[in-house]
Design an enzyme around this catalytic site. Structure first.
Site, PDB file in Angstrom:
ATOM      1  N   LYS A  38       0.830  -1.249   0.047  1.00 53.10           N
ATOM      2  CA  LYS A  38      -0.196  -0.007   0.042  1.00 53.10           C
ATOM      3  C   LYS A  38       0.867   1.334  -0.111  1.00 53.10           C
ATOM      4  O   LYS A  38       0.559   2.209  -0.780  1.00 53.10           O
ATOM      5  CB  LYS A  38      -0.876  -0.081   1.138  1.00 53.10           C
ATOM      6  CG  LYS A  38      -1.514   1.242   1.272  1.00 53.10           C
ATOM      7  CD  LYS A  38      -2.416   1.251   2.945  1.00 53.10           C
ATOM      8  CE  LYS A  38      -1.778   1.746   3.920  1.00 53.10           C
ATOM      9  NZ  LYS A  38      -1.655   3.077   3.996  1.00 53.10           N
ATOM     10  N   ASN A  39       2.008   1.352   0.700  1.00 59.75           N
ATOM     11  CA  ASN A  39       2.560   2.400   1.053  1.00 59.75           C
ATOM     12  C   ASN A  39       3.701   2.712  -0.066  1.00 59.75           C
ATOM     13  O   ASN A  39       4.468   3.684  -0.072  1.00 59.75           O
ATOM     14  CB  ASN A  39       3.357   2.514   2.355  1.00 59.75           C
ATOM     15  CG  ASN A  39       2.087   2.619   3.528  1.00 59.75           C
ATOM     16  OD1 ASN A  39       1.071   3.108   2.961  1.00 59.75           O
ATOM     17  ND2 ASN A  39       2.391   2.619   4.691  1.00 59.75           N
ATOM     18  N   CYS A 136      -5.021   8.068   9.185  1.00 60.12           N
ATOM     19  CA  CYS A 136      -5.396   7.639  10.272  1.00 60.12           C
ATOM     20  C   CYS A 136      -5.153   8.629  11.520  1.00 60.12           C
ATOM     21  O   CYS A 136      -4.347   9.610  11.578  1.00 60.12           O
ATOM     22  CB  CYS A 136      -4.399   6.440  10.885  1.00 60.12           C
ATOM     23  SG  CYS A 136      -4.808   4.914   9.701  1.00 60.12           S
ATOM     24  N   ARG A 141       0.220  14.265  12.649  1.00 61.44           N
ATOM     25  CA  ARG A 141       0.329  14.056  11.342  1.00 61.44           C
ATOM     26  C   ARG A 141       0.406  15.342  10.317  1.00 61.44           C
ATOM     27  O   ARG A 141      -0.228  15.575   9.573  1.00 61.44           O
ATOM     28  CB  ARG A 141      -0.673  12.825  10.647  1.00 61.44           C
ATOM     29  CG  ARG A 141      -0.356  11.898  11.404  1.00 61.44           C
ATOM     30  CD  ARG A 141      -1.021  10.624  10.467  1.00 61.44           C
ATOM     31  NE  ARG A 141      -0.146  10.241   9.550  1.00 61.44           N
ATOM     32  CZ  ARG A 141      -0.373   9.146   8.779  1.00 61.44           C
ATOM     33  NH1 ARG A 141      -1.576   8.767   8.747  1.00 61.44           N
ATOM     34  NH2 ARG A 141       0.389   8.889   8.041  1.00 61.44           N
ATOM     35  N   ASP A 326       4.024   0.407  12.057  1.00 59.57           N
ATOM     36  CA  ASP A 326       2.924  -0.178  11.534  1.00 59.57           C
ATOM     37  C   ASP A 326       2.848  -1.631  11.864  1.00 59.57           C
ATOM     38  O   ASP A 326       2.063  -2.732  11.729  1.00 59.57           O
ATOM     39  CB  ASP A 326       2.925  -0.089  10.028  1.00 59.57           C
ATOM     40  CG  ASP A 326       2.812   1.404   9.833  1.00 59.57           C
ATOM     41  OD1 ASP A 326       1.942   2.058   9.855  1.00 59.57           O
ATOM     42  OD2 ASP A 326       4.029   1.915   9.345  1.00 59.57           O
ATOM     43  N   ARG A 434      -8.906  -0.154   3.597  1.00 58.99           N
ATOM     44  CA  ARG A 434      -8.102   1.026   3.129  1.00 58.99           C
ATOM     45  C   ARG A 434      -6.748   0.357   2.750  1.00 58.99           C
ATOM     46  O   ARG A 434      -5.832   0.814   1.982  1.00 58.99           O
ATOM     47  CB  ARG A 434      -7.904   2.035   4.094  1.00 58.99           C
ATOM     48  CG  ARG A 434      -8.565   3.204   4.037  1.00 58.99           C
ATOM     49  CD  ARG A 434      -8.377   4.463   4.653  1.00 58.99           C
ATOM     50  NE  ARG A 434      -6.693   4.728   4.555  1.00 58.99           N
ATOM     51  CZ  ARG A 434      -5.894   5.080   5.625  1.00 58.99           C
ATOM     52  NH1 ARG A 434      -6.267   4.991   6.877  1.00 58.99           N
ATOM     53  NH2 ARG A 434      -4.548   5.265   5.403  1.00 58.99           N
TER      54      ARG A 434
END
Ligand code: EPU
Length: 453
Positions: A38-39, A136, A141, A326, A434
């Site tokens: 995903k990242n 999130c 952030r 994560d 997601r």
């Protein structure tokens, strides 16, 4: 492969479930496959904006974040086509155009990826609009690094009511940047902007995560000149033109580790097809020290709980090659089953233990602290953040009603519900889409007793 027709729409249908009933207490056993990270995938999709010829990205997972970025690209005139079976995305960026602010705003939803559109859009169109960002809820952030970087390249940033309007009246010029912290997003921002800026850029204290190395590989295929020196220094020589690329994404090491922790927490045995050892070494060391067993082959990694008791452990999350932030949340669920006191010191995000409250409600004994319970004092040490956790175990987990707080915390709650005795109700499951592809199907493949309500 023929490029998609201009304006063709990508429609990704992901599992749409918001409330799940979970009957826990059974080990997860079986095989699942993880696809691209995903990242990385979202960033490679943004990079396609820079190419004057079509691009092809393979091993793309069917997740909400991919859908959001595909939609944003389409709003900017990029033709995007997706083949689910092969996980192949095709892009044609030959007609990039300005999108309507309201459309961008409506489409971006909770994604933080739009901030990375700035550099490519400034190069292609001379301006960009970035809506207020979501993501999130794991800390403030902020995007201060991003904005400082863009200004260093010569961009003019105008904060407006609904977001940020960015222009580059004199074009973008290479610059010298030193990050206060090796931020993944800020490093990507620099790369995506510097590749076509005039002259040379030097980035000190850069993030060097495998997903960033894969993005550099993509940019090199497109014609960029980028070198990675020792000590987190990246140098980029700007070029006038970039073409499209053909690339296969590296696997999602966060998803792979999530399933590995699920195997530990439920006393299970999961073969994760697609998982690869090199980028997971730090996780694998921890998994072994906790008492898990893994077997590596060319196609993936088998993760299992060998029976008996798990061991407590001390972990500090960190930037690569440290233990990923994560990876922390799903492992914490497994640590509730380990004998003794485990310590987790979160040094990447200041507020990533919110999910432990629900675990305590299920019978876990997790105490969070403002102090740095680690070897080194981190950035959050003298501030008011609960960023260390002490987990006492083993504790019996019992079923509960849970509301998913965020992507990784949510997956952890799901694992806890699967490990717990009794029937849990997990609400807000949709958030997990997601970042976890077909997770309902995967749970079914692993024998989980779950159903949508
Ligand atoms: N930071 C700032 N200012 C900035 C940017 C970052 O202070 O302008 C701080 C952050 O607040 C944080 C630290 O720097 O404390 C690191 O943040 P980073 O920029 O590295 O994170 P990110 O790029 O926003 C990506 C992943 C995250 C992952 C982190 C760290 C994506 C889309 N997200 O976020 O993934 O945790 O890197 O590896 O790539 C997830 O997948 O669930 C997730 C949150």
């Amino acid at each position: 492969m023929t490029p998609p027709a201009q304006g063709e729409r990508l429609t990704i249908e992901v599992d749409m479930v918001d409330l799940m009933r979970v009957r826990g207490g059974n080990p997860l056993r079986g095989e699942i496959t993880v696809r691209g990270a995903k990242n990385f995938v979202a960033k490679a999709m943004v990079a396609a904006l820079l190419g004057e010829t079509p691009s092809v990205l393979r091993n793309v997972p069917l997740i909400r974040d991919v859908d959001v970025v595909a939609g944003l690209l389409r709003l900017h005139g990029v033709a995007v086509d997706y083949d689910d079976a092969g996980g192949v995305l095709q892009f044609d960026s030959s007609n990039v155009e300005i999108a309507h602010v309201r459309d961008i705003d409506a489409h971006a939803g909770s994604s933080r990826i739009p901030i990375l559109f700035c550099g490519p859009l400034l190069h292609r169109l001379g301006e960009a609009f970035i809506p207020d960002l979501g993501g999130c809820h794991i800390g403030d952030r902020p995007i201060d690094y991003h904005l400082r970087i863009l200004r260093d390249f010569g961009a003019v940033v105008d904060k407006q009511e609904r977001g940020i309007h960015i222009t580059a009246p004199r074009g973008l010029t290479g610059t010298k940047i030193e990050l206060p912290y090796p931020s993944v997003g800020a490093t990507e921002q620099t790369l995506l902007t510097a590749v076509r800026a005039a002259g040379k850029t030097q980035l000190k204290n850069a993030a060097i995560e495998p997903e960033i190395m894969d993005l550099i590989a993509v940019l090199q295929k497109m014609g960029a000149v980028i070198s990675v020196d020792t000590d987190r220094v990246i140098r980029i020589e700007g070029v006038d033109r970039l073409t499209g690329y053909v690339h296969t994404s590296l696997p999602d090491r966060i998803e792979a580790a999530s399933w590995a922790s699920a195997a530990l927490a439920t006393s299970g045995d999961i073969y994760v097809r697609g998982a690869q050892q090199p980028d997971m070494m730090t996780y694998l060391n921890t998994f072994r020290k906790v008492g898990g067993v893994f077997e590596i082959d060319d196609e993936g990694i088998r993760f299992l709980h060998p029976g008996g008791e798990l061991n407590s452990i001390v972990i500090e999350t960190d930037v690569h090659p440290g233990f990923m932030t994560d990876w922390q949340q799903p492992l914490v669920v497994a640590l509730t089953q380990a004998r003794g006191l485990s310590i987790v010191h979160e040094t990447v995000y200041e507020n990533r233990f919110g999910f432990t409250e629900a675990l305590n409600g299920m019978g876990a004994q997790i105490q969070v602290y403002r102090e740095c319970l680690g070897q080194l004092e981190c950035r959050f040490g003298q501030r008011n953040f609960y960023h260390s956790a002490a987990i006492s175990g083993p504790t019996k987990l019992t079923a509960a009603e849970i509301v998913v707080p965020d992507l990784r915390g949510g997956f952890s709650h799901l694992i806890a519900a699967l490990a717990a005795e009794g029937t849990s109700l997990v609400r807000g499951i949709e958030q997990i889409n997601r970042g976890y592809e077909h997770f309902m199907r995967k749970l079914a493949a692993l024998g989980a007793d779950v159903e949508m309500v």
